[in-house]
Design a protein around this motif. Structure first.
Motif, mmCIF file in Angstrom:
data_model
loop_
_atom_site.group_PDB
_atom_site.id
_atom_site.type_symbol
_atom_site.label_atom_id
_atom_site.label_comp_id
_atom_site.label_asym_id
_atom_site.label_seq_id
_atom_site.Cartn_x
_atom_site.Cartn_y
_atom_site.Cartn_z
ATOM 1 N N PHE A 6 40.963 31.462 53.357
ATOM 2 C CA PHE A 6 40.602 32.744 53.939
ATOM 3 C C PHE A 6 41.455 33.832 53.302
ATOM 4 C CE2 PHE A 6 39.459 29.731 57.337
ATOM 5 C CZ PHE A 6 38.141 30.116 57.557
ATOM 6 N N GLN A 7 40.991 35.058 53.427
ATOM 7 C CA GLN A 7 41.758 36.183 52.876
ATOM 8 C C GLN A 7 43.164 36.221 53.466
ATOM 9 O OE1 GLN A 7 38.896 39.185 53.847
ATOM 10 N NE2 GLN A 7 38.126 39.273 51.736
ATOM 11 N N ALA A 8 43.295 35.863 54.716
ATOM 12 C CA ALA A 8 44.622 35.832 55.344
ATOM 13 C C ALA A 8 45.524 34.807 54.665
ATOM 14 C CB ALA A 8 44.491 35.509 56.829
ATOM 15 N N ASP A 9 44.952 33.670 54.269
ATOM 16 C CA ASP A 9 45.730 32.643 53.569
ATOM 17 C C ASP A 9 46.216 33.161 52.219
ATOM 18 O OD1 ASP A 9 45.149 30.785 55.640
ATOM 19 O OD2 ASP A 9 43.242 30.273 54.655
ATOM 20 N N VAL A 10 45.313 33.786 51.489
ATOM 21 C CA VAL A 10 45.658 34.322 50.173
ATOM 22 C C VAL A 10 46.673 35.456 50.319
ATOM 23 C CG1 VAL A 10 44.767 35.415 48.070
ATOM 24 C CG2 VAL A 10 43.425 33.635 49.215
ATOM 25 N N ALA A 11 46.489 36.276 51.319
ATOM 26 C CA ALA A 11 47.428 37.377 51.562
ATOM 27 C C ALA A 11 48.835 36.842 51.805
ATOM 28 C CB ALA A 11 46.963 38.222 52.750
ATOM 29 N N ARG A 12 48.942 35.766 52.560
ATOM 30 C CA ARG A 12 50.252 35.162 52.795
ATOM 31 C C ARG A 12 50.853 34.618 51.495
ATOM 32 N NH1 ARG A 12 48.022 33.854 57.669
ATOM 33 N NH2 ARG A 12 47.173 31.848 56.974
ATOM 34 N N LEU A 13 50.016 33.989 50.673
ATOM 35 C CA LEU A 13 50.494 33.464 49.390
ATOM 36 C C LEU A 13 51.069 34.567 48.497
ATOM 37 C CD1 LEU A 13 47.637 30.966 48.425
ATOM 38 C CD2 LEU A 13 49.989 30.382 49.023
ATOM 39 N N PHE A 14 50.447 35.747 48.559
ATOM 40 C CA PHE A 14 50.861 36.867 47.709
ATOM 41 C C PHE A 14 51.794 37.840 48.422
ATOM 42 C CE2 PHE A 14 47.039 35.413 45.579
ATOM 43 C CZ PHE A 14 47.437 35.416 44.264
ATOM 44 N N ASN A 15 52.109 37.523 49.669
ATOM 45 C CA ASN A 15 52.987 38.397 50.454
ATOM 46 C C ASN A 15 52.457 39.829 50.503
ATOM 47 O OD1 ASN A 15 55.183 38.875 52.109
ATOM 48 N ND2 ASN A 15 56.494 39.494 50.405
ATOM 49 N N THR A 16 51.193 39.940 50.859
ATOM 50 C CA THR A 16 50.543 41.247 50.969
ATOM 51 C C THR A 16 49.575 41.206 52.146
ATOM 52 O OG1 THR A 16 49.461 42.973 49.669
ATOM 53 C CG2 THR A 16 48.642 40.734 49.355
ATOM 54 N N SER A 17 48.803 42.245 52.313
ATOM 55 C CA SER A 17 47.894 42.327 53.464
ATOM 56 C C SER A 17 46.498 41.800 53.118
ATOM 57 C CB SER A 17 47.770 43.774 53.937
ATOM 58 O OG SER A 17 47.065 44.537 52.973
ATOM 59 N N GLU A 18 45.758 41.452 54.159
ATOM 60 C CA GLU A 18 44.369 41.034 53.975
ATOM 61 C C GLU A 18 43.552 42.167 53.364
ATOM 62 O OE1 GLU A 18 42.275 38.832 57.148
ATOM 63 O OE2 GLU A 18 44.237 38.800 58.155
ATOM 64 N N ASP A 19 43.843 43.408 53.775
ATOM 65 C CA ASP A 19 43.125 44.557 53.237
ATOM 66 C C ASP A 19 43.314 44.676 51.725
ATOM 67 O OD1 ASP A 19 42.116 45.294 55.703
ATOM 68 O OD2 ASP A 19 43.725 46.730 56.106
ATOM 69 N N THR A 20 44.510 44.347 51.255
ATOM 70 C CA THR A 20 44.772 44.385 49.819
ATOM 71 C C THR A 20 43.908 43.356 49.103
ATOM 72 O OG1 THR A 20 47.039 45.128 50.139
ATOM 73 C CG2 THR A 20 46.545 44.056 48.049
ATOM 74 N N ILE A 21 43.840 42.156 49.628
ATOM 75 C CA ILE A 21 43.026 41.087 49.032
ATOM 76 C C ILE A 21 41.556 41.490 49.053
ATOM 77 C CG2 ILE A 21 42.332 38.660 49.186
ATOM 78 C CD1 ILE A 21 45.319 39.153 48.338
ATOM 79 N N THR A 22 41.090 42.036 50.157
ATOM 80 C CA THR A 22 39.704 42.490 50.261
ATOM 81 C C THR A 22 39.415 43.560 49.216
ATOM 82 O OG1 THR A 22 39.688 42.028 52.638
ATOM 83 C CG2 THR A 22 37.988 43.504 51.804
ATOM 84 N N GLY A 23 40.332 44.484 49.044
ATOM 85 C CA GLY A 23 40.162 45.537 48.040
ATOM 86 C C GLY A 23 40.039 44.978 46.642
ATOM 87 N N TRP A 24 40.846 43.966 46.324
ATOM 88 C CA TRP A 24 40.756 43.333 45.003
ATOM 89 C C TRP A 24 39.405 42.651 44.836
ATOM 90 C CZ3 TRP A 24 45.999 40.219 44.977
ATOM 91 C CH2 TRP A 24 47.078 41.118 44.942
ATOM 92 N N GLU A 25 38.999 41.903 45.864
ATOM 93 C CA GLU A 25 37.739 41.160 45.776
ATOM 94 C C GLU A 25 36.540 42.087 45.626
ATOM 95 O OE1 GLU A 25 37.615 38.754 49.312
ATOM 96 O OE2 GLU A 25 38.617 37.079 48.309
ATOM 97 N N ASN A 26 36.562 43.202 46.311
ATOM 98 C CA ASN A 26 35.427 44.125 46.293
ATOM 99 C C ASN A 26 35.495 45.145 45.163
ATOM 100 O OD1 ASN A 26 34.353 42.900 48.577
ATOM 101 N ND2 ASN A 26 35.464 44.250 49.959
ATOM 102 N N GLY A 27 36.557 45.090 44.367
ATOM 103 C CA GLY A 27 36.694 46.010 43.250
ATOM 104 C C GLY A 27 37.074 47.425 43.644
ATOM 105 N N ARG A 28 37.522 47.606 44.878
ATOM 106 C CA ARG A 28 37.938 48.944 45.331
ATOM 107 C C ARG A 28 39.329 49.293 44.835
ATOM 108 N NH1 ARG A 28 36.052 47.258 50.599
ATOM 109 N NH2 ARG A 28 38.237 47.168 51.151
ATOM 110 N N SER A 29 40.100 48.251 44.496
ATOM 111 C CA SER A 29 41.442 48.472 43.977
ATOM 112 C C SER A 29 41.777 47.351 43.007
ATOM 113 C CB SER A 29 42.461 48.511 45.117
ATOM 114 O OG SER A 29 42.501 47.266 45.793
#
Length: 111
Positions: A6-29
């Motif tokens: 889940f995005q929360a799992d990946v966020a924990r791996l990267f020590n960042t927020s779920e919103d950051t992961i979502t932004g990367w996945e959606n190409g917003r950031s």
């Protein structure tokens, strides 16, 4: 790659927020450069192309795979970050002694 994370799992791996992961996945950031080593490790490959046939490409590949900004790479070489940018883009070429210093750093890190 389907790791069933889940995005929360990946966020924990990267020590960042779920919103950051979502932004990367959606190409917003795009990920900040300091995340690149973690992303490369997570994916198991380098997800960007850089021509290492020229010195500027080798500098950029070295910098990105280590998560260094142009400013931090500049500090490593005792030059300004804008100088790193001009070398990477091929706008300028380092002088001979600087090339020797760069190659030494690149070669030492590769071994």
């Amino acid at each position: 790659m389907d790791l069933r994370l889940f995005q929360a799992d990946v966020a924990r791996l990267f020590n960042t927020s779920e919103d950051t992961i979502t932004g990367w996945e959606n190409g917003r950031s795009k990920p900040q450069v300091h995340f690149y080593p973690h992303i490369i490790d997570f994916l198991g490959y380098v997800p960007f192309e850089v021509s290492e046939e020229i010195l500027g490409g080798r500098i950029k590949a070295f910098r990105l795979t280590r998560g260094l900004s142009q400013k931090k790479m500049g500090k490593l070489l005792s030059v300004d970050g804008s100088t790193i940018c001009s070398w990477e883009t091929g706008q300028t070429i380092p002088y001979k002694r600087m090339i020797e210093k760069i190659v030494k750093i690149l070669d030492n890190e590769a071994t």
